[in-house]
Design a protein around this motif. Structure first.
Motif, mmCIF file in Angstrom:
data_model
loop_
_atom_site.group_PDB
_atom_site.id
_atom_site.type_symbol
_atom_site.label_atom_id
_atom_site.label_comp_id
_atom_site.label_asym_id
_atom_site.label_seq_id
_atom_site.Cartn_x
_atom_site.Cartn_y
_atom_site.Cartn_z
ATOM 1 N N ILE A 134 12.843 67.779 69.121
ATOM 2 C CA ILE A 134 11.841 67.313 68.816
ATOM 3 C C ILE A 134 12.303 66.181 67.466
ATOM 4 C CG2 ILE A 134 10.290 68.812 67.187
ATOM 5 C CD1 ILE A 134 8.383 67.050 68.756
ATOM 6 N N SER A 135 13.312 67.109 66.865
ATOM 7 C CA SER A 135 14.476 66.629 66.135
ATOM 8 C C SER A 135 15.169 65.641 66.031
ATOM 9 C CB SER A 135 15.108 67.825 65.529
ATOM 10 O OG SER A 135 14.284 68.516 64.785
ATOM 11 N N SER A 246 20.283 69.179 61.623
ATOM 12 C CA SER A 246 20.356 69.707 60.375
ATOM 13 C C SER A 246 18.915 70.715 60.802
ATOM 14 C CB SER A 246 20.655 69.406 58.647
ATOM 15 O OG SER A 246 21.392 68.410 58.863
ATOM 16 N N ILE A 247 17.541 70.096 60.803
ATOM 17 C CA ILE A 247 16.481 70.752 61.311
ATOM 18 C C ILE A 247 16.705 72.106 61.971
ATOM 19 C CG2 ILE A 247 14.494 70.058 61.620
ATOM 20 C CD1 ILE A 247 14.144 67.528 60.418
ATOM 21 N N PRO A 248 17.282 71.773 63.654
ATOM 22 C CA PRO A 248 17.017 73.551 63.663
ATOM 23 C C PRO A 248 17.829 74.050 63.164
ATOM 24 C CG PRO A 248 17.906 71.506 65.398
ATOM 25 C CD PRO A 248 17.427 71.194 63.895
ATOM 26 N N ALA A 289 17.227 75.538 49.940
ATOM 27 C CA ALA A 289 17.895 76.011 50.293
ATOM 28 C C ALA A 289 18.283 75.717 51.227
ATOM 29 C CB ALA A 289 16.296 76.529 51.521
ATOM 30 N N LEU A 290 17.712 74.313 51.177
ATOM 31 C CA LEU A 290 18.521 73.124 52.259
ATOM 32 C C LEU A 290 19.702 72.780 52.037
ATOM 33 C CD1 LEU A 290 15.765 69.899 52.273
ATOM 34 C CD2 LEU A 290 17.090 71.100 54.203
ATOM 35 N N ARG A 291 19.696 72.616 50.125
ATOM 36 C CA ARG A 291 21.532 72.865 49.870
ATOM 37 C C ARG A 291 22.194 74.187 50.450
ATOM 38 N NH1 ARG A 291 22.395 69.782 44.607
ATOM 39 N NH2 ARG A 291 24.241 71.052 44.441
ATOM 40 N N ILE A 299 27.168 70.022 58.089
ATOM 41 C CA ILE A 299 27.333 69.680 59.519
ATOM 42 C C ILE A 299 28.200 69.063 59.534
ATOM 43 C CG2 ILE A 299 25.503 67.966 60.538
ATOM 44 C CD1 ILE A 299 23.741 70.339 60.513
ATOM 45 N N ALA A 300 29.103 68.003 58.552
ATOM 46 C CA ALA A 300 30.231 67.507 58.836
ATOM 47 C C ALA A 300 31.013 68.136 58.324
ATOM 48 C CB ALA A 300 30.401 66.630 57.885
ATOM 49 N N PRO A 301 32.417 69.205 59.292
ATOM 50 C CA PRO A 301 32.936 70.512 58.782
ATOM 51 C C PRO A 301 34.286 69.975 58.200
ATOM 52 C CG PRO A 301 33.367 69.993 61.151
ATOM 53 C CD PRO A 301 31.900 69.337 60.622
#
Ligand code: HEM
Length: 434
Positions: A134-135, A246-248, A289-291, A299-301
């Protein structure tokens, strides 16, 4: 183990073999261990790359060096995009900068909300939710609306086909390595992506906009159709895959951190109307929490750079033509920089948290999920507004819960495009709360 010279230290065969035994198949975990061991040196070399760990050395490399995309995009459909070019990038970025500005992304919140509200309706019809699926649909639709002025779904219902092609290339081929870039499936996906992007670009060029030029028109004017198409592929992939990953991860953390969902829901209820009216408003707990999610699970390692001449970093000589990886994943999770570095602490970035024994800023906190310098992620404001709005909506309307299939979450890396993926889809229970 630690040679005393100007050459960046290199882990011994013994050490890397032990790490392989402890974490079989988990290169990211092996590299994270090497980060903790070599942090005091600021860097180490491994597998043909120099991994930078020290914040100052990393900042210096980010600012001084060109993007090292030469071989990391070799087999990628994005090889002709400005992501892979250090020569064309400044002109292209300058021409499209206004579109990606924070204020412009906030002004486009209405378009994002339209897509998010549709997504809320889709979620409402389900009791078990595949969050990845869904994301990705939502993120792709948002890129279509905000960047191309198009309803991708309406283009002959191409959205599913586009997602299939992107997932075959990014997820199955590069992250999971289930198929090779030489396989017929990969080649077909590449062809499908190419055909669909051409059609999307044609449609985007036809959308009339008298006031300002669209992204497609600007790019087409300065780069020509072929290169513009590659850049469109870049926006489709980089713009949807990253936020969609990021969302999952975020919702997985929410359901696995006791008490967090309730706190974020209360905040979402309080901020819901304010945020709809003004997308520049920041719900502080969600933002923190997002930060923190982007710290603990970047997400970008890594960020890629290349030296064009010999370079000195601290006491180390880096030869010319070296491939550097500023190792965000390791830097963000290093105990020398972050207290309780491996733990997800949602309040870490809240104002006032520092006084509760967080010494990260005193130690030189270095938070770079979007990169930094001239090549910093151009889509960071799009991503941030989208994440803020989507998660406020989701937490306002739904309660998410664990179902067995979710456990445990593992990460695999698409090294070609420098993106972390979850190894399986995040599936959660979902119930509408209002
Ligand atoms: C959570 C979401 C995102 C994360 C974590 C992320 C992260 C990054 C990182 C680390 C880079 C490399 C920066 C560097 O080399 O210094 C990058 C580049 C880029 N990102 Fe993002 N990104 C995200 C979302 C987006 C979105 C929504 C777009 C939309 C179009 C986008 C488009 C790009 C592009 C075009 C580049 C290449 C910039 C250049 O090479 O000059 N990204 N991103």
């Amino acid at each position: 183990l630690f040679p005393n010279s100007s050459t960046p230290p290199q882990p011994s065969y013994f050490l890397t073999s032990v790490l392989k035994l402890i974490y079989p198949g988990h290169e990211l975990k092996q590299l994270e261990c090497l980060t903790d061991i070599y942090f005091r040196y600021g860097l180490f070399q491994h597998g043909g790359y120099i991994y930078l760990l020290d914040p100052r050395m990393s900042q210096s490399a980010i600012n001084k060096l060109d993007k090292g995309a030469v071989e990391y995009l070799q087999n990628s459909p994005l090889s002709d995009s400005f992501l892979g070019s250090s020569d064309r990038s400044p002109e292209t970025r300058r021409a499209i900068a206004a579109i990606f500005r924070k204020s412009n992304m906030e002004a486009n919140a209405g378009k994002m909300i339209q897509v998010i509200e549709r997504t809320v309706e889709k979620i409402s019809r389900q009791s078990t939710l595949n969050v990845n699926q869904i994301s990705l649909q939502m993120a792709l639709d948002i890129v279509g609306h905000v960047l191309f002025g198009l309803e991708l779904d309406a283009l002959g219902c191409k959205q599913d086909k586009l997602i299939d092609a992107m997932m075959t290339i990014l997820h199955r081929a590069y992250a999971l390595k289930e198929i090779s870039p030489e396989s017929s499936e990969f080649k077909q996906a590449e062809k499908d992506l190419d055909t669909m992007t051409s059609q999307i670009l044609q449609s985007a060029l036809e959308v009339s906009d008298d006031v300002e030029k669209s992204l497609a028109r600007i790019l087409n004017d300065i780069t020509g159709f072929k290169e513009c198409k590659s850049n469109m592929e870049l926006f489709l992939m980089a713009g949807s895959e990253t936020t969609a990953s990021s969302i999952p991860v975020f919702l997985y953390l929410v359901v696995n951190t006791p008490g967090l969902q309730k706190e974020l829901q209360e905040e979402a209820d309080e901020y819901f109307s304010k945020l709809r009216a003004d997308a520049s408003i920041v719900p502080p707990k969600l933002e923190s929490a997002l930060r923190e999610m982007l710290r603990a699970y970047a997400i970008a390692p890594y960020i890629s750079r290349r030296t064009h001449e010999e370079m000195k970093l601290r006491d180390f000589l880096i030869p010319h033509d070296s491939s550097l990886r500023i190792f965000t994943w390791g830097i963000h999770r290093c105990p020398e920089l972050w207290p309780q570095s491996k733990t997800f602490l949602p309040g870490r970035f809240c104002p006032g948290y520092k006084s509760k024994a967080n010494t990260a800023s005193e130690r030189g906190q270095f938070w770079i999920p979007f990169g930094a310098g001239a090549r910093v992620c151009i889509g960071q404001h799009l991503a941030w507004v989208e994440l803020k709005l989507a998660l406020t909506y989701f937490l306002h309307y739904f309660t998410f819960s664990k179902v067995k299939v979710t456990e445990p979450l593992e990460f695999c890396v698409d090294w070609e495009h420098a993106v972390v993926h979850v190894d399986k889809d995040v599936v959660l229970g979902v119930a509408r709360r209002r």
